[in-house]
Every structure is written in C-alpha cells, then in structure tokens.
Design an enzyme around this catalytic site. Structure first.
Site, short mmCIF file in Angstrom:
data_model
loop_
_atom_site.label_atom_id
_atom_site.label_comp_id
_atom_site.label_asym_id
_atom_site.label_seq_id
_atom_site.Cartn_x
_atom_site.Cartn_y
_atom_site.Cartn_z
N HIS A 326 0.81 -1.22 0.00
CA HIS A 326 0.00 0.00 0.00
C HIS A 326 0.85 1.27 0.00
O HIS A 326 1.94 1.32 0.54
CB HIS A 326 -0.96 0.05 1.21
CG HIS A 326 -0.46 -0.65 2.43
ND1 HIS A 326 -1.21 -1.56 3.13
CD2 HIS A 326 0.73 -0.61 3.06
CE1 HIS A 326 -0.51 -2.03 4.14
NE2 HIS A 326 0.66 -1.46 4.12
N ALA A 343 4.60 0.38 4.07
CA ALA A 343 3.71 1.43 3.57
C ALA A 343 4.48 2.72 3.35
O ALA A 343 5.37 3.09 4.11
CB ALA A 343 2.58 1.67 4.55
N ASN A 349 14.68 8.39 -8.36
CA ASN A 349 15.82 8.20 -9.27
C ASN A 349 15.91 9.30 -10.32
O ASN A 349 16.71 9.20 -11.24
CB ASN A 349 15.73 6.84 -9.97
CG ASN A 349 14.55 6.77 -10.93
OD1 ASN A 349 13.66 7.61 -10.88
ND2 ASN A 349 14.54 5.77 -11.78
N ARG A 406 17.79 8.46 9.76
CA ARG A 406 16.81 9.46 10.19
C ARG A 406 17.37 10.17 11.40
O ARG A 406 18.29 9.68 12.07
CB ARG A 406 15.48 8.79 10.55
CG ARG A 406 15.58 7.88 11.75
CD ARG A 406 14.31 7.09 12.00
NE ARG A 406 14.42 6.32 13.24
CZ ARG A 406 13.81 5.17 13.45
NH1 ARG A 406 13.05 4.64 12.50
NH2 ARG A 406 13.96 4.55 14.61
#
Length: 427
Positions: A326, A343, A349, A406
C-alpha cells in the site's frame, strides 16, 4: 466530431478508429491492401500501401486515387469506409460470397435503421437488385422514407469499376464525385448490382463522439466475451476495458473498473482489480493487484507477488511472493523474492540534472523495509537486510544489516506547559 483531430485517427480502445477497419480487412488476406489518405498521413500506416488523395473531392475521387496502386488487378475490389470500426471479417467474407455467387458487377453492404439520419438510401428495382444509391443531401420526398441504407462498403469487379469511375461528374448538391454514382452508372449500363444486408450496428460508421463511445462499448463487449469464453472471469464486463492486444490466461480474474492496455499479460490465478490500470505490464501466476493500483510500462510482477492499494509501479521487476501492499511508488527498481515493502515507500531516481540518466534501485531477497522509506538511486539493499521506519536510504545496505537513516528523536519534557496557559484552544 468537432475536433482538431481527423476522425479516422481518433483513439478507440487501443487503436485508431481506422485501424479497426484495417484489422477486419486483414482477416481476408487482401493483396494489395491500400489506404487512401490525405497528404499528411503518408507515413501513418506502417507497411500498408498508401494512395494519396491530394484534394478531398468525394468518395469516388478517393477511390480514383488508388488506381495506380491497383493497376493490373483483375479480381474483386473491396472498398471499406475508414470509420466502419465494427465490421467483422466474417461479414466481409459473406459480402464477397454474395457478390461472386450473384455474378454482380458490384455488391453493396446495406443495413436497416428506423432513423436513417444522413445515410444514403438504397433504391431497389423490380427484381430486388439495386437500381440506385441516393445521398441524403439529394433525396426526394419519396426517397426519404426508405430505411435500407448504404454502409459505404462495396465490392466491385475491377474491370468494370474503372470505366464507371471515369464517367463520374460533380452535378450534385455537394459538388463532389460520389462513389454511389458509379453504382448508378453500372445499373444504367445494364449491369447487375447486388446487395448484402448486415446487422445495423455492425455496418454503421462513426460520425460523432456519441457514436465513437457506442462503438467502443460494443468492441469492449466483444473482447470481454472472447476472454470469458476462453476461461477468464470478468466480474463486471460493463466496467472492464481490455484492449485487443492484451493477453489473459484462463483462470485469471478481472474485477470491476479495471483497464488493461497495450501488451499487458495476466497469468492464470492472478486477480486484478477493482480500480486497476495496467499498461504494458506482466502480471504473473497467483499475483494480486489492487484495488486502486497503477502498473505502468515495464512492470513485471512475478508469481505470487502483490501490488496493493494506492501503489504505482513503473519499469520495475517485483520478485516472487514479494509484497508492495500500500501507498508506495516503485520506479526503475529490481526487488527480489520474498521481500516486504512497507507502507509509504518511494524509489527516487530522477537526477534533476540535464543529460544525466536515471539510475536504478536494487532491493534483494527477503528484505524488510520500514514504513515511510525513500530509496535514492543508485542504491542497493542486500539480501535479508532491514531498513528502519522513516529512513532515507542513500547508501548501499549490506546483506543482513539494519539501516537507520533518520534524525534521532528528542523529547522535550514539559514543553507544552511553557505556552500561554490563557490562550484559547481555538487560537
């Protein structure tokens, strides 16, 4: 058509309008097959020979333009209208059989309709043969009530056709050279002109967008019927559009509101839809696609794979049993077998630098990607690796590794209490 696009090249279920007519003609293996076209379309028909009508001076004049292409031909000349998208090869064979069995100089494919519209009327003689074809603009009051109509599809004896065309003149309301007047000339010479009646819907041309849509619906129904009779389940044929070049294996299932285009192939056991668009895609055995999924050209879904809700895939191979369930975009990527794509994953690219080519993303077997991952190509994720939620992967990930890309979360205790305690909640 009220369009800048010439009628005969309007798109119609994966082909141009005129291409449906050409396909019907090819079913008879004609030699030669000639298209009469305006000067701007000389190169529009591939290997099919094109005769150019320099100035549009009527249907008779159009056929005259093909004379050089048919020079030396002594057999029958089948003349098709370029907008007769619904005519079947079987009907054309029957037309030829009627023509030959009746030893006619010409045979006209006719049909009947209670509302004749702008079609030319068929006038019959006492013996049942055709005595004239009258264009709608030249009708007398008595002729307006005739319901047998001209489809603009004919067969002529070649040796009798050209002299009849040579006698045409433009003494009519349109000031054009009508092919129908060639039929009249043959009758006046005492030649026999026969009729072969077809079903109304099959013999009619396309002159408006309304008729174009109706032709599309009829072609859709024919294609869907062929697939269902061959073992494909189409849950709701009225909302399923499959172009003629699509290949479906028996025991594939197509759900409502699905559009399959181009060279798309669907293997046995696959389920596609609802609300899926697939263009030039390969959907393998037992694959699940949809709902609300877009497969663009170059997509390959191998056996048991899944492309789920709000997923777009382009120019990518998705391995066996791999799931993209999804909210993801996969473009220019290779994904191995047994991988799960979380998800909100995106492969990025596009270089944004003039002249620099796109690069690819490679994700190995048995990889687990976290939610909200971005993969900035060129990048490779090794077999069995994991990527953490919210990561932007810009470097290769070794096999079996966990990649975290992150910012570290920081909680500021008591932050909410520092605000204006008297502020209204709606501010």
């Amino acid at each position: 058509m009220r369009s800048e696009t010439p009628k005969h090249v309007h798109p119609l279920l994966g082909r141009r309008l005129v291409d449906w007519v050409l396909e019907a003609a090819r079913g008879l293996e004609p030699n030669p097959l000639v298209v009469v076209a305006a000067p701007g379309f000389v190169d529009a028909f591939g290997e099919v020979e094109v005769a150019v009508q320099e100035v549009p001076l009527g249907t008779g004049h159009a056929l005259m333009a093909s004379r050089r292409s048919l020079d030396g031909h002594r057999g029958d000349v089948l003349v098709l209208a370029g907008d007769a998208a619904l005519v079947r090869p079987e009907t054309l064979r029957e037309l030829l059989e009627t023509h030959r069995s009746s030893a006619a100089a010409a045979t006209v494919l006719t049909f009947r309709r209670d509302d004749p519209g702008s079609y030319g009327r068929i006038v019959r003689g006492g013996n049942g043969s055709i005595s004239a074809i009258v264009e709608a603009t030249d009708l007398t009051e008595a002729e307006r009530g005739i319901t047998e109509l001209n489809s603009s599809i004919y067969v002529f004896n070649a040796e009798k056709l050209w002299p009849a065309l040579d006698r045409l003149d433009s003494a009519n309301a349109q000031g054009e050279l009508y092919l129908t007047d060639a039929v009249r000339a043959l009758v006046q010479q005492g030649e026999h002109v026969a009729a072969h009646e077809a079903e109304a819907g099959e013999a009619e041309g396309v002159n408006t967008r309304v008729e174009l849509a109706a032709a599309g619906a009829e072609l859709r129904d024919r294609i869907n019927e062929q697939h269902m009779l061959a073992g494909v389940t189409i849950v709701d044929p009225a909302t399923t559009w499959i172009e003629p070049s699509v290949e479906l294996e028996a025991d594939a299932t197509i759900h409502p509101f699905t559009v399959l285009r181009g060279r798309t192939r669907v293997a046995a056991g696959a389920e596609v839809g609802p609300h899926v668009v697939a263009i030039d895609a390969e959907i393998g055995p037992q694959v699940l696609v949809g709902p609300f999924c877009y497969l663009r050209p170059g997509t390959v879904l191998e056996a048991g794979a899944k492309a789920g809700t709000f997923v777009e895939i382009k120019n990518s191979r998705v391995g066996e049993r791999t799931k993209v369930p999804h909210l993801s975009y996969i473009g220019d990527a290779e994904i191995g077998a047994g991988t799960n794509v979380g998800a909100g994953n995106i492969t990025a690219n596009f270089p944004h630098e003039p002249g620099k080519p796109k690069t690819r993303t490679t994700i190995g077997d048995n990889v687990r990607t976290g939610v909200q991952n971005a993969f900035v190509a060129p990048v490779e994720v090794g077999e069995g690796a994991w990527t953490a939620a919210g990561s932007v992967i810009t470097k290769d990930v070794p096999p079996g590794a966990l990649a975290v890309a992150r910012a570290r979360q920081e909680n500021k205790e008591g932050y909410a209490a520092r605000g204006d305690s008297g502020a209204d909640d709606d501010d």
